[in-house]
Design a protein around this motif. Sequence first.
Motif, mmCIF file in Angstrom:
data_model
loop_
_atom_site.group_PDB
_atom_site.id
_atom_site.type_symbol
_atom_site.label_atom_id
_atom_site.label_comp_id
_atom_site.label_asym_id
_atom_site.label_seq_id
_atom_site.Cartn_x
_atom_site.Cartn_y
_atom_site.Cartn_z
ATOM 1 N N GLU A 44 0.824 -1.209 0.000
ATOM 2 C CA GLU A 44 0.000 0.000 0.000
ATOM 3 C C GLU A 44 0.863 1.266 0.000
ATOM 4 O OE1 GLU A 44 -2.734 -0.118 3.213
ATOM 5 O OE2 GLU A 44 -3.876 -1.832 2.420
ATOM 6 N N HIS A 45 1.911 1.244 0.812
ATOM 7 C CA HIS A 45 2.815 2.398 0.834
ATOM 8 C C HIS A 45 3.501 2.563 -0.519
ATOM 9 C CE1 HIS A 45 5.796 5.282 2.213
ATOM 10 N NE2 HIS A 45 6.723 4.510 1.670
ATOM 11 N N GLU A 46 3.891 1.454 -1.127
ATOM 12 C CA GLU A 46 4.548 1.510 -2.420
ATOM 13 C C GLU A 46 3.617 2.035 -3.495
ATOM 14 O OE1 GLU A 46 7.956 0.835 -3.092
ATOM 15 O OE2 GLU A 46 7.787 1.139 -0.926
ATOM 16 N N HIS A 47 2.332 1.655 -3.396
ATOM 17 C CA HIS A 47 1.337 2.172 -4.335
ATOM 18 C C HIS A 47 1.215 3.689 -4.188
ATOM 19 C CE1 HIS A 47 -2.702 3.381 -5.660
ATOM 20 N NE2 HIS A 47 -2.572 2.432 -6.588
ATOM 21 N N ALA A 48 1.123 4.150 -2.955
ATOM 22 C CA ALA A 48 1.016 5.586 -2.704
ATOM 23 C C ALA A 48 2.263 6.330 -3.178
ATOM 24 C CB ALA A 48 0.797 5.830 -1.214
ATOM 25 N N GLU A 49 3.411 5.701 -3.003
ATOM 26 C CA GLU A 49 4.672 6.301 -3.426
ATOM 27 C C GLU A 49 4.708 6.461 -4.944
ATOM 28 O OE1 GLU A 49 9.096 5.719 -1.660
ATOM 29 O OE2 GLU A 49 8.222 3.940 -2.620
ATOM 30 N N LEU A 50 4.278 5.420 -5.652
ATOM 31 C CA LEU A 50 4.270 5.473 -7.111
ATOM 32 C C LEU A 50 3.255 6.500 -7.613
ATOM 33 C CD1 LEU A 50 5.686 4.080 -9.490
ATOM 34 C CD2 LEU A 50 3.775 2.477 -9.598
ATOM 35 N N ALA A 51 2.074 6.522 -6.990
ATOM 36 C CA ALA A 51 1.055 7.495 -7.383
ATOM 37 C C ALA A 51 1.553 8.921 -7.166
ATOM 38 C CB ALA A 51 -0.226 7.256 -6.588
ATOM 39 N N ALA A 52 2.278 9.155 -6.083
ATOM 40 C CA ALA A 52 2.816 10.491 -5.800
ATOM 41 C C ALA A 52 3.813 10.924 -6.874
ATOM 42 C CB ALA A 52 3.477 10.512 -4.424
ATOM 43 N N ILE A 53 4.561 9.966 -7.385
ATOM 44 C CA ILE A 53 5.512 10.273 -8.464
ATOM 45 C C ILE A 53 4.759 10.777 -9.692
ATOM 46 C CG2 ILE A 53 7.141 9.259 -10.107
ATOM 47 C CD1 ILE A 53 8.040 7.387 -7.836
ATOM 48 N N TYR A 54 3.639 10.128 -10.019
ATOM 49 C CA TYR A 54 2.868 10.522 -11.190
ATOM 50 C C TYR A 54 2.160 11.857 -10.969
ATOM 51 C CZ TYR A 54 3.769 5.697 -12.527
ATOM 52 O OH TYR A 54 4.380 4.522 -12.840
#
Length: 229
Positions: A92-102
Amino acid sequence: MRHTENHRAHRIGWLRAAVLGANDGIVSTASLIVGVAAAESSPGNVLVAGIAGLVAGAMSMAAGEYVSVSSQSDTEQADMGRERHELATDPEHEHAELAAIYVGRGLDEELAGRVATQLMAKDALTAHARDELGISDTLSAKPVQAAFASAGTFAVGAALPLLLVLVVPASALVWTVSLSSLLFLALLGALAARAGGSPVLKSALRVAFWGALAMGLTAGVGALFGAAV
């Protein structure tokens, strides 16, 4: 839709190593020949020095490229290992991290979240490697490729001024090798620019300038000491 654009980024790894090797081969061997010849050495000694420089330089380039690019590869693999662990333990944290990059690249939060979900569903590690770590198959470190490209082109580059020792009289060797090597360097710069899609004239002048500086300094040292080798 077919991708018809002719990009050259996939050549960066081997092209960098090849240009470095060829440039170093021409400059170091020509400088060695010019320096030894300027010290009034015999043609035989100049030739031996040049051959020794070719062999030692090619092996040094191969070893140096392999070790340095392997260090880069080790770092990439270590980062990939950490990312793999984080994806397994806290997706979940990794998903949020990737979304923040976009989001940082201009997408709104809802679209960024959907993009991250779809990319992670297909290949989460590749998505994070590319967009978070900047690691891709195109630009990833390839030690063996770099070693062979650098050593091979070094030998070819070094052979060019070395062949002149066999056909040029000793009295004309310094100027002939110097001028011919500058021509070789300019051609190398032009070929590298064509392969990489960059301005030809700028690349040729840059390579020739630094080669001239190196050979001039080496010839000056040989003439200054003036001792036969």
